[in-house]
Design a protein around this motif. Structure first.
Motif, short mmCIF file in Angstrom:
data_model
loop_
_atom_site.label_atom_id
_atom_site.label_comp_id
_atom_site.label_asym_id
_atom_site.label_seq_id
_atom_site.Cartn_x
_atom_site.Cartn_y
_atom_site.Cartn_z
N SER A 9 0.85 -1.11 0.05
CA SER A 9 -0.19 0.09 0.13
C SER A 9 0.77 1.22 0.02
N VAL A 10 0.45 2.40 -0.53
CA VAL A 10 1.15 3.56 -0.53
C VAL A 10 0.27 4.50 -0.10
N LYS A 11 0.78 5.60 0.83
CA LYS A 11 -0.15 6.79 1.03
C LYS A 11 0.59 8.02 1.21
N GLU A 12 -0.20 9.01 1.19
CA GLU A 12 0.23 10.61 0.79
C GLU A 12 -0.71 11.41 1.70
N ILE A 60 -2.18 13.04 -6.89
CA ILE A 60 -1.43 12.59 -6.08
C ILE A 60 -1.60 10.96 -6.19
N LEU A 61 -0.73 10.46 -6.03
CA LEU A 61 -0.26 9.03 -6.24
C LEU A 61 -0.83 8.53 -7.70
N VAL A 94 -8.86 3.09 -3.46
CA VAL A 94 -8.32 4.65 -3.31
C VAL A 94 -9.16 4.89 -1.88
N SER A 145 -4.59 6.89 0.54
CA SER A 145 -3.67 5.73 0.24
C SER A 145 -4.37 4.82 -0.81
N ILE A 146 -3.56 3.79 -1.37
CA ILE A 146 -3.94 3.09 -2.47
C ILE A 146 -3.55 1.82 -1.84
#
Lengths: 797, 130
Positions: free
Chosen positions: A521-524, A536-537, A603, A741-742
């Motif tokens: 997972s990625v987050k911003e 964003i992402l 998302v 986050s994804i």
């Protein structure tokens, strides 16, 4: 009318005592039945069924109290209020401890009444139901102590609350529980807990009757049901956390989560060891012990989460009623441990017989290994969850364990489990050791193995490159392909035997989902200015504005914050939520995430705060306060007093115009007095200020709000805004801050569990309708059955 | 010895060792502010939020900051990367996981302890009927 009647006669509380007595009587009659008094059996049965009716009545009574908002009851007052929609009123019926114990007891009773004809047909009624009734005795004892029918004037008698007092409104239900998933979660979880009473009662009965094989067949469908439904309940809890709490995950190894996971793991092991006994007559002891342990762990988990022992650093922080329930929980648990262990010791001679060895390439061997691995996981979670308690008992420093503890062990453990999961299904029951069988096993797994290697290489290319994750990924793919291939082979011929494959494939899918979401997972963190798109992402996101929803509810103020999420091929609008509730006196917002669902990923927008940007700086001053001007700190202003002389009109004709007198201190020490006026409309308090320039500067100042203190005008304040005319500003804008986050493959987590649960249900039908090889053999020779009943120990020598 | 017992023991032994090793590394001690300052290790501190000193979330830095007081009446500033935890205002106590660096408790997790059972008292009872 009815309410008055109930009030005067304490109907609810009397009912609880009567039911407790009935459970006790039913147990005693079942004891008499075991002792050979045949006439006791129908009486015990009748009492049990009436008990069930009584408990259902008690549940209905409590539901009625909650639904009609009868705040005479402490329970209703504690967990609901008038503004609660009907659906959540139902949830309030079991949101508190008393209500949830009642729900659990109801399930145990209902399952018991269904169980009676089932065991009667098999001639096991008295032996099974005696222990089953004893479980109800303890649950009802708990309910006598913690019953949902206590009156508010009894609970608060020492505070001088008079009999008959009715509070106007209740305290309300925690807003985090205003959610459909958490509403259906407890009823489902408690069915699973209740169903685990059945294997316990059967195992005890088996030891009483000294018949150690028949019970396994009889109880297998019940164990499958308990495992399936408990697994589903646990998943719903995780889904609620993901969908409502907004921290972005679904599992945190929290004691409450762990305590339902532990009995689930032991019952999963039990299902497998029972299958082994059906086919081989082996693992007799193991099955008895696991059936006892699963139920005792349900009690232990109730103890951990309900008694407050893990609450926080101060372990014994409960008040008297809690203390009493705590003692009953300890006695409850100890009684069943003593009963179980006592019976095992009494029958120890029956178990000291050697059973057949399993050849290492047989299914029974691999299922045993699988069960050991699953139990290892249960043991680790049990140890980790109880660790603060263990440390306390042994007088060590108080510690808790980090989530990393569970993760680091389960990464290799689950990998091995998945390999065993795959291989166990291609090997055959009861084969003997031959070198060539090994070759045929290899041949069978060759195709899924190559697919799994290909999939692992594929995932390596797209980024799964840590060694342990490669291993877990490979094991998951392997288990998935083995089971998928087997399921496809048999599905046409015999759908009911696909259950195991569906469940095992489900576990593999779940683990692929867990791997992807936890590691990739990625987050911003993002601040989205209204109307301004941001990348964003890899998504273009635009906050477009907010909207109040559920306006009819007076106890909460709920807003949707709309964000447009745009990717190359999809445009979606998500609506994260923030709401303010009377439950915490509206001091801070509750947040719920907004989720843009798609098949391969979510998302996930977790709201943080909504702010205004570009607003003029402001300050609220009380009489005599001095501050430096925010827009020019070389100037100071002091709020002197209100000037009410220029008041025009009044509340009667639509408005007032108070003045605020301030002194401006110039950089050279020179002082100037200014009077600022504001036009305030009544009763809306909407204010139109009359700004003034501070002479010889570019600074403008306005009196924008009267900060009224109801008790004294002296304490009232005035709010001022400041504007530097040399630096013109644009209109203020909303800024929505969120963590974005994804979550890749998150749907596999839910889908995997649902497949697993579905597989269990398919298997229930398979085993509920099928006779075992042993039974078939016994039916072939009826005389043998009669003889066997006379022989004390049924285990084959 | 049956083979499944041997393999079973090996499994228990291997994962027992892994468990023991990670147990040592995963322990987070419950302690107070004074000893957390001294050790500088990751710990859990139980205390209460000092309401008078306020609590603030800065959306630019994504930091939530407030002050807490432990049971020994020591105080420390707490900074947490993230938004205000749910139920922060109504919590009767809080447990903060983190380490103290330069006099500030850098929190990795905040647990809010809500008064769960019979949270109500007679005062609320009469207030709610006004």
């Amino acid at each position: 009318m009815i309410a008055d009647f109930l009030k005067d006669f304490y109907v609810g509380q009397i009912l609880m005592h009567l039911l407790f007595g009935a459970a006790l009587t039913s147990s005693l009659y079942y004891v008499l039945a075991i002792r050979g008094k045949a006439e006791a059996l129908p009486i015990a049965r009748k009492i049990f069924h009436s008990l069930t009716i009584g408990i259902v009545l008690a549940l209905c009574l409590n539901m009625m109290n909650v639904m009609t908002s009868n705040f005479n009851y402490t329970y209703v007052w504690s967990y609901s209020n008038k503004d609660l929609p009907t659906w959540y009123l139902m949830a309030a019926g079991y949101a508190g401890q008393e209500g949830s114990f009642l729900l659990w007891t109801t399930w145990v009773a209902l399952i018991g009444s269904v169980l009676i004809p089932y065991v009667r047909k098999r001639n096991w009624e008295a032996e099974v139901m005696v222990f089953y009734s004893v479980i109800l005795v303890f649950l009802l004892l708990l309910l006598v102590v913690k019953n949902p029918f206590a009156y508010i004037w009894d609970t608060f008698a020492k505070d001088g609350i008079q009999k008959g007092y009715t509070p106007l409104d209740g305290r309300g239900l925690n807003p985090l529980l205003h959610n459909i998933w958490i509403t259906i979660h407890p009823p489902i979880l408690f069915t699973g807990f209740a169903a685990l009473s059945v294997p316990f009662a059967f195992a005890m009965a088996a030891m009483i009757k000294r018949q150690y094989h028949e019970w396994v067949n009889a109880v297998l469908p019940w164990t499958l049901y308990a495992t399936a439904i408990l697994g589903f309940g646990i998943m719903l809890g995780g889904f609620w956390a993901y969908e409502t709490l907004g921290w972005g995950g679904y599992w945190a190894w929290d004691p409450v989560e762990n305590s339902s996971l532990i009995p689930w793991l032991t019952s999963v092991a039990l299902v497998h060891t029972m299958l082994v006994q059906r086919k081989t007559k082996g693992l007799v002891r193991t099955n008895i012990i696991l059936a006892l342990a699963s139920f005792i762990l349900v009690l232990y988990s109730t103890f951990l989460t309900r008694s407050g022992v893990l609450g926080d650093t101060s372990v014994h922080s409960f008040v008297d009623p809690g203390m009493f329930a705590y003692v009953i929980l300890v006695i409850f648990m100890s009684t069943f441990i003593i009963l179980g262990v006592g019976m095992l010791i009494a029958r120890r001679k029956d178990f000291f017989v050697s059973t057949a060895s399993f050849a290492p390439q047989s299914r029974e061997f691999l299922l045993s290994i699988g069960a050991i691995l699953t139990l290892m996981s249960a043991l680790i979670v049990l140890l980790g969850t109880s660790y603060p308690l263990i440390a306390e008992i042994f007088g060590m420093t108080k510690v808790a364990l980090d989530q990393g503890f569970y993760n680091s062990i389960h990464l290799p453990l689950v990998t091995v489990i998945l390999i065993v999961n795959g291989v166990s299904l291609v090997v055959r029951w009861r084969v003997h050791w031959k070198a060539k069988t090994l070759g045929s096993v290899m041949k069978k797994i060759l195709f899924p193995l190559s697919l799994a290697i290909a999939a692992t290489i594929g995932s390596f290319i797209i980024g799964v490159q840590d060694p342990w994750y490669i291993a877990l990924g490979f094991a998951s793919w392997f288990a998935l392909f083995v089971n998928a291939e087997l399921a496809l082979k048999v599905v046409r011929a015999k759908f009911s035997s696909t259950g195991a494959y569906i469940s095992h494939a489900g576990i593999a899918l779940l683990m692929i989902g867990v791997l992807a979401t936890s590691r990739y997972s990625v987050k911003e963190h993002a601040r989205l200015v209204q109307g301004q798109p941001q990348t964003i992402l890899g998504y273009t996101m635009t906050y477009i504005g907010k909207n109040q929803v559920e306006k009819e509810r007076k106890d909460i103020e709920r807003y949707h914050y709309y964000v447009v999420v745009q990717s190359k091929n999809k445009v979606d609008t998500v609506a994260p939520v923030m709401f303010w509730s009377d439950f915490n006196k509206r001091q801070a917002a509750f947040q719920e995430p907004g989720i843009s669902w798609s098949i391969d990923k979510d998302v996930y927008l977790s709201p943080k705060i909504l702010e205004m940007e570009g607003e003029l700086p402001k300050a609220t001053l009380k009489k005599g306060n001095t501050i430096a001007l925010p827009t020019d700190t070389s100037l100071k202003i002091t709020f002197e007093r209100f000037d009410m002389s220029g008041m025009r009109g009044g509340p009667q004709n639509g408005g007032i115009r108070p003045g605020a007198v301030i002194t401006v201190t110039m950089p050279n020490g020179e002082k100037k007095e200014l009077t600022l006026f504001a036009n305030i409309a009544m009763p809306s308090m909407e204010t139109i200020p009359e700004p003034l320039m501070i002479p010889n500067t570019t600074q403008q100042i306005a009196f924008t709000k009267l900060d009224v203190n109801k008790t004294s005008l002296e304490e009232s304040g005035a709010m001022f805004t400041f504007y530097d005319t040399a630096k013109p500003q644009s209109a203020p804008k909303e800024v929505f801050t969120a963590e974005i986050s994804i979550k890749p493959l998150i749907n596999l987590v839910w889908f995997g569990v649902i497949a697993m649960v579905g597989g269990f249900f398919v298997s229930i039908f398979r085993y509920a309708s099928k006779k075992t090889p042993i039974e078939r053999a016994e039916n072939a020779d009826n005389t043998e059955i009669k003889e066997k009943a006379e022989v004390p120990a049924e285990i084959e020598k | 010895m049956k083979l499944r017992y041997i393999i079973g023991s090996v499994i228990v032994l291997i994962f027992g060792v892994i468990a023991f090793i990670s147990l040592e590394g995963s322990k987070i001690e419950y302690t107070n502010i004074a000893s957390a300052k001294e050790s500088g290790r990751k710990v859990q501190v139980k205390g209460v939020w000092i309401k008078e000193k306020g609590a603030d979330y800065n959306s630019k830095t994504n930091e939530f900051s407030f002050s807490m007081r432990d049971e020994q009446n020591n105080e420390t500033k707490v900074i947490y990367q993230g938004a205000r935890p749910n139920n922060f205002e109504i919590a009767e106590s809080i447990v903060v996981k983190g380490r103290i660096e330069n006099g500030t408790l850098q929190a990795s997790d905040i647990l809010t302890k809500c008064p769960s059972k019979y949270e109500g008292n007679a005062e609320q009872l009469t207030n709610s009927s006004k």
